[in-house]
Write an enzyme that holds these catalytic residues in place. Structure first.
Site, PDB file in Angstrom:
ATOM      1  N   ASN A 137      19.834  76.470  64.772  1.00  0.00           N
ATOM      2  CA  ASN A 137      19.594  75.700  63.547  1.00  0.00           C
ATOM      3  C   ASN A 137      20.032  76.528  62.345  1.00  0.00           C
ATOM      4  OD1 ASN A 137      18.400  73.646  61.832  1.00  0.00           O
ATOM      5  ND2 ASN A 137      16.697  75.043  61.478  1.00  0.00           N
ATOM      6  N   ASP A 187      12.994  77.094  68.770  1.00  0.00           N
ATOM      7  CA  ASP A 187      11.924  77.066  69.776  1.00  0.00           C
ATOM      8  C   ASP A 187      10.997  75.886  69.462  1.00  0.00           C
ATOM      9  OD1 ASP A 187      10.293  77.852  67.709  1.00  0.00           O
ATOM     10  OD2 ASP A 187       9.937  79.876  68.457  1.00  0.00           O
ATOM     11  N   ASP A 192      10.995  76.018  62.490  1.00  0.00           N
ATOM     12  CA  ASP A 192      11.730  77.120  61.856  1.00  0.00           C
ATOM     13  C   ASP A 192      11.153  78.485  62.241  1.00  0.00           C
ATOM     14  OD1 ASP A 192      13.321  75.183  60.604  1.00  0.00           O
ATOM     15  OD2 ASP A 192      11.998  75.082  58.862  1.00  0.00           O
ATOM     16  N   GLY A 229       8.344  75.692  67.755  1.00  0.00           N
ATOM     17  CA  GLY A 229       7.748  75.690  66.413  1.00  0.00           C
ATOM     18  C   GLY A 229       8.709  75.137  65.368  1.00  0.00           C
ATOM     19  N   HIS A 289      19.218  76.988  58.313  1.00  0.00           N
ATOM     20  CA  HIS A 289      18.120  76.667  57.401  1.00  0.00           C
ATOM     21  C   HIS A 289      18.366  77.350  56.048  1.00  0.00           C
ATOM     22  CE1 HIS A 289      14.050  75.499  56.323  1.00  0.00           C
ATOM     23  NE2 HIS A 289      13.934  76.693  55.756  1.00  0.00           N
ATOM     24  N   ARG A 335      14.920  66.169  61.657  1.00  0.00           N
ATOM     25  CA  ARG A 335      13.799  65.717  62.486  1.00  0.00           C
ATOM     26  C   ARG A 335      13.270  66.896  63.285  1.00  0.00           C
ATOM     27  NH1 ARG A 335      12.271  60.204  61.759  1.00  0.00           N
ATOM     28  NH2 ARG A 335      14.136  59.249  60.933  1.00  0.00           N
ATOM     29  N   ILE A 336      11.973  66.886  63.513  1.00  0.00           N
ATOM     30  CA  ILE A 336      11.388  67.905  64.388  1.00  0.00           C
ATOM     31  C   ILE A 336      11.599  67.455  65.824  1.00  0.00           C
ATOM     32  CG2 ILE A 336       9.236  69.017  65.061  1.00  0.00           C
ATOM     33  CD1 ILE A 336       8.427  68.483  62.026  1.00  0.00           C
ATOM     34  N   LEU A 337      12.153  68.340  66.622  1.00  0.00           N
ATOM     35  CA  LEU A 337      12.472  67.990  68.010  1.00  0.00           C
ATOM     36  C   LEU A 337      11.310  68.366  68.916  1.00  0.00           C
ATOM     37  CD1 LEU A 337      16.130  69.139  67.772  1.00  0.00           C
ATOM     38  CD2 LEU A 337      15.412  66.838  68.429  1.00  0.00           C
TER      39      LEU A 337
HETATM   40  C1  GAR Z   1      21.815  72.408  54.764  1.00  0.00           C
HETATM   41  O1  GAR Z   1      21.582  73.129  53.579  1.00  0.00           O
HETATM   42  C2  GAR Z   1      20.898  72.887  55.876  1.00  0.00           C
HETATM   43  O2  GAR Z   1      20.630  74.252  55.802  1.00  0.00           O
HETATM   44  C3  GAR Z   1      19.659  72.068  55.593  1.00  0.00           C
HETATM   45  O3  GAR Z   1      20.159  70.796  55.295  1.00  0.00           O
HETATM   46  C4  GAR Z   1      21.407  70.942  54.614  1.00  0.00           C
HETATM   47  C5  GAR Z   1      22.407  69.999  55.237  1.00  0.00           C
HETATM   48  O4  GAR Z   1      23.546  69.943  54.455  1.00  0.00           O
HETATM   49  N1  GAR Z   1      18.775  72.063  56.707  1.00  0.00           N
HETATM   50  C6  GAR Z   1      17.439  72.073  56.574  1.00  0.00           C
HETATM   51  O5  GAR Z   1      16.874  72.038  55.505  1.00  0.00           O
HETATM   52  C7  GAR Z   1      16.684  72.115  57.886  1.00  0.00           C
HETATM   53  N2  GAR Z   1      15.320  72.389  57.662  1.00  0.00           N
HETATM   54  P1  GAR Z   1      24.883  69.250  54.979  1.00  0.00           P
HETATM   55  O6  GAR Z   1      24.475  67.887  55.538  1.00  0.00           O
HETATM   56  O7  GAR Z   1      25.715  69.101  53.745  1.00  0.00           O
HETATM   57  O8  GAR Z   1      25.505  70.150  56.027  1.00  0.00           O
END
Ligand code: GAR
Length: 194
Positions: A106, A140, A144, A142, A108, A90-92
């Protein structure tokens, strides 16, 4: 020792890796609570490790800000030194991000600023790049866009599907996230500040 709240939305493999690392008494971070925006499968990992959980579902609030205020209250109840978004999808809004500035990170699955957003692995494959990776960054206002703490590359192999590539990315994430939190814990500890 720093205390950490982890927020998840999905399977929580990064959370599980952290819980396993923090079993080691010399690991300098303790997960004090796990929160989610939904009935995420990964909450089971927290329950297995007897870590407190909370769910704050945006569908039960009239605005994003109200949802974020309640989410923030749940997080702050545990007085964390660090809050980790580990697959929190979710976007915070700004009220949440501002209150936790400097202690909200975070993970990513791309080499930011490439492939921001919710489909980073799929987007990297679709773009035909030969490598992608993992970024851990401060959050922040934005999407990512916050200051990057660390990145690690993952090569895309011929025949990779979104699933096979994401699996390899997650293996890197599990190590990088634990190592980064360890480093941040050492920076925050009273000894390190002397
Ligand atoms: C991870 O790959 C994380 O980097 C990504 O979700 C996955 C969660 O995996 N996050 C995003 O895409 C955020 N934009 P997990 O639930 O197995 O830890």
């Amino acid at each position: 020792m720093i205390s950490v709240v982890v927020l998840i939305s999905g399977s929580g493999s990064n959370l599980l890796a952290l819980l396993q690392k923090s079993e080691n008494p010399i690991y300098p971070a303790k997960i004090v609570a796990v929160g989610s925006d939904c009935d995420a499968a990964g909450l089971e990992h927290a329950e297995l490790y007897e870590v407190d959980t909370f769910v704050v579902n945006p569908a039960q609030f009239s605005s994003k800000e109200d949802w974020a205020t309640t989410l923030l209250a749940n997080v702050q109840h545990h007085q964390p030194d660090l809050v980790v978004l580990a697959g929190f999808m979710r976007i915070l809004p700004a009220n949440f991000v501002t209150a936790l500035k400097g202690k909200l990170i975070n993970i990513h699955p791309s080499l930011l600023p490439e492939f921001k957003g919710a489909h980073a692995v799929r987007d990297a494959l679709a773009a035909g790049v030969t490598k992608t990776g993992v970024t851990i960054h401060y959050v922040d206002e934005g999407i990512d866009t916050g200051d990057i703490i660390v990145q690690s590359e993952v090569l895309i192999e011929p025949g990779d599907s979104e699933r096979t590539l994401h699996e390899r990315i997650k293996k890197v994430e599990h190590e990088l996230l634990a190592a980064t939190i360890e480093q941040l814990a050492h920076q925050q500890s009273p000894v390190a500040k002397l």
